[in-house]
Scaffold this motif. Sequence first.
Motif, PDB file in Angstrom:
ATOM      1  N   MET A   1       0.868  -1.132   0.089  1.00  0.00           N
ATOM      2  CA  MET A   1       0.131  -0.026   0.220  1.00  0.00           C
ATOM      3  C   MET A   1       0.908   1.279   0.090  1.00  0.00           C
ATOM      4  O   MET A   1       1.908   1.337   0.801  1.00  0.00           O
ATOM      5  N   LYS A   2       0.541   2.186  -0.985  1.00  0.00           N
ATOM      6  CA  LYS A   2       1.295   3.429  -1.081  1.00  0.00           C
ATOM      7  C   LYS A   2       0.306   4.748  -0.387  1.00  0.00           C
ATOM      8  O   LYS A   2      -0.869   4.593  -0.954  1.00  0.00           O
ATOM      9  N   ILE A   3       1.036   5.558   0.314  1.00  0.00           N
ATOM     10  CA  ILE A   3       0.255   6.650   0.581  1.00  0.00           C
ATOM     11  C   ILE A   3       0.752   7.822  -0.308  1.00  0.00           C
ATOM     12  O   ILE A   3       2.005   8.144  -0.409  1.00  0.00           O
ATOM     13  N   ILE A   4      -0.202   8.231  -1.062  1.00  0.00           N
ATOM     14  CA  ILE A   4       0.109   9.245  -2.270  1.00  0.00           C
ATOM     15  C   ILE A   4      -0.397  10.693  -1.629  1.00  0.00           C
ATOM     16  O   ILE A   4      -1.577  10.723  -1.260  1.00  0.00           O
ATOM     17  N   PHE A  19      -3.289  16.639  -0.998  1.00  0.00           N
ATOM     18  CA  PHE A  19      -4.461  15.658  -0.573  1.00  0.00           C
ATOM     19  C   PHE A  19      -3.928  14.438  -0.502  1.00  0.00           C
ATOM     20  O   PHE A  19      -3.019  14.109  -1.304  1.00  0.00           O
ATOM     21  N   THR A  20      -4.307  13.544   0.488  1.00  0.00           N
ATOM     22  CA  THR A  20      -3.812  12.177   0.500  1.00  0.00           C
ATOM     23  C   THR A  20      -4.857  11.258  -0.110  1.00  0.00           C
ATOM     24  O   THR A  20      -5.938  11.175   0.230  1.00  0.00           O
ATOM     25  N   TYR A  21      -4.075  10.423  -0.824  1.00  0.00           N
ATOM     26  CA  TYR A  21      -4.888   9.130  -1.586  1.00  0.00           C
ATOM     27  C   TYR A  21      -4.191   7.879  -1.167  1.00  0.00           C
ATOM     28  O   TYR A  21      -3.150   8.148  -0.829  1.00  0.00           O
ATOM     29  N   LEU A  22      -4.675   6.699  -1.491  1.00  0.00           N
ATOM     30  CA  LEU A  22      -4.057   5.406  -1.450  1.00  0.00           C
ATOM     31  C   LEU A  22      -3.946   4.879  -2.589  1.00  0.00           C
ATOM     32  O   LEU A  22      -4.848   5.022  -3.590  1.00  0.00           O
ATOM     33  N   TYR A  23      -2.838   4.049  -2.654  1.00  0.00           N
ATOM     34  CA  TYR A  23      -2.641   3.386  -3.930  1.00  0.00           C
ATOM     35  C   TYR A  23      -2.165   1.818  -3.691  1.00  0.00           C
ATOM     36  O   TYR A  23      -1.319   1.690  -3.089  1.00  0.00           O
ATOM     37  N   ASP A  24      -2.789   0.937  -4.339  1.00  0.00           N
ATOM     38  CA  ASP A  24      -2.425  -0.722  -3.930  1.00  0.00           C
ATOM     39  C   ASP A  24      -2.254  -1.260  -5.243  1.00  0.00           C
ATOM     40  O   ASP A  24      -2.083  -2.533  -5.238  1.00  0.00           O
ATOM     41  N   GLY A  25      -1.967  -0.847  -6.396  1.00  0.00           N
ATOM     42  CA  GLY A  25      -2.048  -1.307  -7.766  1.00  0.00           C
ATOM     43  C   GLY A  25      -0.453  -1.878  -7.797  1.00  0.00           C
ATOM     44  O   GLY A  25       0.458  -1.677  -7.042  1.00  0.00           O
TER      45      GLY A  25
END
Length: 151
Positions: A1-4, A19-25
């Motif tokens: 999981m990455k915090i973007i 702004f904070t989003y998540l990426y798990d690809g």
Amino acid sequence: MKIIKLLIERSVFSLDRPFTYLYDGFESINVGYRVLVPFNKGKPIIGYIIEIQDNNKSKEEIEKETGFSLSYILQIIDDKPLINDELMELANQISSYYISPLISVLQTMLPSSLKPRRSALKGPKIAYDKYLVALDNDVHKLTAKQFEIYS
């Protein structure tokens, strides 16, 4: 999981905060990429990545830790970063010197078809070149299609 952490472009507001989003690809992602994210009741908007943090926690653990409900990135737009580290540093210096939002400086640095805004997706796309290297120069073993590519 990455915090973007990313900047977004809003024509009405100059939102000069990430702004904070998540990426798990599994796709490659880095600072300088444009991504499509849900914003303001799920309306898709383009964001410009300015920071990435690797994390081994689940979405629920990250939300509990930060105190915010986080969404996932919808789509990665670019194959490579649009601005390298030196230009990003220059953008930060210009932003602080002229007291201007960083997203405005980034928009100024990019051509209109690559700006971090949704309307830019309708314009021309980035053309990436792919090169092949022949391992064997014996053209007699090649099929017609392979020979065309080799030529």
